[in-house]
Design a protein around this motif. Structure first.
Motif, PDB file in Angstrom:
ATOM      1  N   SER A   1       0.980   4.067  -3.030  1.00 16.62           N
ATOM      2  CA  SER A   1       0.561   5.421  -2.660  1.00 16.62           C
ATOM      3  C   SER A   1       1.620   6.452  -3.021  1.00 16.62           C
TER       4      SER A   1
ATOM      5  N   TYR B   1       3.478   8.705   1.055  1.00 16.81           N
ATOM      6  CA  TYR B   1       2.997   9.681   0.073  1.00 16.81           C
ATOM      7  C   TYR B   1       3.512  11.085   0.396  1.00 16.81           C
TER       8      TYR B   1
ATOM      9  N   SER C   1       0.595   4.455   4.082  1.00 12.35           N
ATOM     10  CA  SER C   1       0.266   5.120   2.823  1.00 12.35           C
ATOM     11  C   SER C   1       0.425   6.630   2.943  1.00 12.35           C
TER      12      SER C   1
ATOM     13  N   GLY D   1      -4.149   3.182  -2.905  1.00  9.32           N
ATOM     14  CA  GLY D   1      -3.290   2.199  -2.263  1.00  9.32           C
ATOM     15  C   GLY D   1      -3.967   1.515  -1.075  1.00  9.32           C
TER      16      GLY D   1
ATOM     17  N   PRO E   1      -2.828   7.832  -2.392  1.00 13.02           N
ATOM     18  CA  PRO E   1      -2.892   7.083  -1.132  1.00 13.02           C
ATOM     19  C   PRO E   1      -4.203   6.343  -0.917  1.00 13.02           C
TER      20      PRO E   1
ATOM     21  N   ALA F   1       0.829  -1.212   0.000  1.00 13.85           N
ATOM     22  CA  ALA F   1       0.000   0.000   0.000  1.00 13.85           C
ATOM     23  C   ALA F   1       0.859   1.256   0.000  1.00 13.85           C
TER      24      ALA F   1
END
Length: 596
Positions: free
Chosen positions: A393, A427, A423, A402, A399, A389
């Protein structure tokens, strides 16, 4: 024949408007797009896996495994061959960047051939070992379905864009059996500003695609067995997210380095040979790089922690944890290069799946290494999922996609908090160093990206000065006698005249009122030339200038009109604030429709 067909479609549309409301009709079309995109996703996955199964276990030959060095080369070569000989009238592009460009600059027109060409080329590339994912091709194929349906029925830009987004959402939903992630992806990446009515077609389209794809291909991608997450592991999720955030920055920079490397190779088949052999060697050394690579993540989630090194030439050393860690770290970086080499050499695929693989491997190696210390015991499967994830992201700048994608494909909804933490942090780290994602940076550099933070600049960047030049101004030579040109001046519809020198270069302008006044009161009016009443302009603009700089010049010089010249300084016409503002308003209204 074409005229008759067009007339028939017009009559059909008129009848449809009388019987079905526009909103209901769009919902029906969204379901149709979902069905077609779901079939496309099932076809792509089925075709790819049939090719992989045939090459790996479908036939036997004493020296078959030596061909694994050349399988990726063959796949990329067949892809390039198909593109060169079967797609001649239009340009074939891979990844999500062309899709974003189509929305912002091409009225959401995605070429129809992408419906099938994306499926065929990506299946060959990945099936033969290209280290990329199938998600970007199926998103493009689904988007092409939506765009084609909308344009075929003569729908507006707003409606075509909505169907395009429905196709993209359906592609994700069908490929992953994840309708929620498909909707979130379409909203987060393609429709950053949307209204609730836009949500209904996306919802129905994605759900339909998931059902249709599941009828033909119902294998779950990952199986996660977990009892949840521990509070005392939160700090380790944060540390993992930081590591992945900085890795995503490396991946983005590596992307442009590899692209520039292959861009300098002009001969297409030379690219294929160089890239194919590089990829074949990497796959030979690191079998995890073959194709999408999901099988390795599946094995890791089952607890088979030596699956990364197994089937490689280093398999005999899998009893040494330190070597497993080192081999996995090298594999992560090798995957990043293998993905970019596949794309640079001419293969078709995306960075969607590689992002998941790299993130999953980073999550595994992080938890595995921490557990070896004996300081604390981490749930390795949880960290694999969180790593996937986080990587998606950060690399995609998406995000929410993800979080929901990983939660859906692993069934790991119980891990929503770790997914959200990793995430968001990864990000934010990537975004702090790189404003644009791997998909949008190229468009942003060219000023071709829709921005929802600075709408004025975005709209102005969509406008080209050459299309706003007003050419209906009277042009005079600096030595022309005004008495000889008085008739043309009288019938001119403008209050300005351009004055040029003998070479056609812009010299200045005349005001028509001044010409009339001078002709009335000057006894030597028959001897007056254009040069006598010439006014020098405070500034000029080049035809290649962007509209934002043009407006700044107008504000600085406090003028309403400026002359436009080309590269050799010859006069092309005038540009006015009025023409700029009119075009600006029409584009703004168009974007308002798009976001409705």
């Amino acid at each position: 024949m074409q005229i008759q067909f067009t007339n028939y479609m017009d009559r059909l549309n008129q009848y449809r408007r009388l019987k079905i409301s526009n909103r209901n009709f769009l919902i029906i079309l969204a379901i149709v797009v979902g069905i077609l995109a779901g079939l496309a996703a099932a076809l792509l996955k089925g075709l790819t896996h049939h090719i992989e199964d045939f090459l790996q276990s479908g036939w036997q030959w004493k020296y078959k495994y030596y061909l694994y060095l050349f399988f990726p080369l063959i796949g990329i070569f067949l892809t390039v061959l198909y593109v060169r000989y079967f797609i001649r009238r239009s340009k074939f592009e891979t990844g999500l960047t062309p899709l974003l460009y189509a929305i912002s600059r091409k009225s959401s027109k995605v070429e129809t051939h992408n419906i099938y060409s994306q499926i065929f080329t990506s299946a060959i590339t990945v099936g033969f070992g290209g280290s990329v994912g199938l998600e970007a091709p199926i998103v493009t194929s689904g988007s092409a379905i939506g765009s084609t349906v909308g344009r075929f029925l003569g729908l507006s830009y707003k409606e075509v864009t909505m169907l395009l987004a429905c196709g993209a959402a359906s592609g994700i939903a069908g490929a992953f059996n994840s309708p929620i992630a498909g909707i979130v992806f379409a909203i987060e990446v393609l429709l950053p500003e949307f209204s609730i009515p836009a949500f209904i077609p996306l919802l129905l389209s994605a759900a339909t695609a998931a059902v249709v794809a599941r009828l033909f291909y119902n294998q779950q991608l990952f199986f996660l067995v977990t009892e949840g997450w521990a509070v005392n592991a939160v700090i380790f999720y944060v540390l993992l997210a930081i590591c992945i955030g900085f890795f995503s920055i490396y991946f983005t920079k590596a992307n442009y380095f590899v692209k520039n490397f292959f861009y300098k190779i002009t001969h297409p088949y030379k690219k294929v040979v160089i890239g194919g052999l590089m990829l074949g060697l990497m796959v030979f050394l690191f079998p995890t790089l073959y194709g999408e690579g999901y099988i390795t993540i599946k094995n890791l989630l089952r607890g088979d922690y030596v699956s990364v090194i197994n089937n490689s030439i280093f398999a005999g050393y899998n009893q040494f944890p330190s070597l497993v860690i080192l081999f996995t770290v090298v594999t992560i970086f090798a995957k990043s290069i293998a993905t970019l080499v596949t794309l640079g050499a001419g293969g078709n695929g995306g960075t969607f799946a590689p992002s998941l693989i790299m993130g999953g491997l980073m999550g595994f190696i992080f938890a595995y290494a921490v557990n070896l210390t004996g300081f604390i015991h981490l749930n390795t499967a949880n960290f694999i999922v969180a790593g996937m994830a986080a990587a998606l992201s950060a690399i995609m700048h998406a995000p929410l996609t993800g979080i929901f994608l990983i939660a859906e494909i692993t069934g790991g909804y119980v891990l929503m908090v770790p997914l959200m933490i990793t995430s968001a942090i990864s990000y934010l780290i990537n975004r702090s160093f790189q404003k644009h994602s791997i998909y949008t940076k190229a468009l942003a550099d060219k000023g071709e990206l829709l921005s929802y933070e600075d709408k004025d600049t975005t709209v102005l960047s969509q406008m080209k000065l050459r299309y706003l030049i007003e050419k209906d101004y009277l042009q005079l030579n600096d030595h022309d006698l005004l008495s000889a040109k008085i008739n043309e001046i009288i019938h001119s519809k403008r209050n300005l005249c351009a004055v040029l020198d003998g070479s056609g270069a812009f010299k200045g302008l005349l005001y028509v009122e001044e010409v009339f006044s001078e002709m009335m009161k000057n006894p030597d009016k028959d001897l007056l030339t254009a040069d006598h009443l010439l006014h020098r302009t405070p500034a000029q603009v080049n035809v290649t200038d962007d509209l934002k700089s043009v407006l700044l010049k107008m504000e600085r010089e406090q003028v309403w009109v400026l002359p436009v010249i080309n590269a050799d300084h010859s006069f092309m016409g005038f540009v006015s604030k009025t023409s700029i503002f009119n075009k600006y308003r029409s584009l703004l209204m168009r974007q308002a429709d798009y976001m409705d």
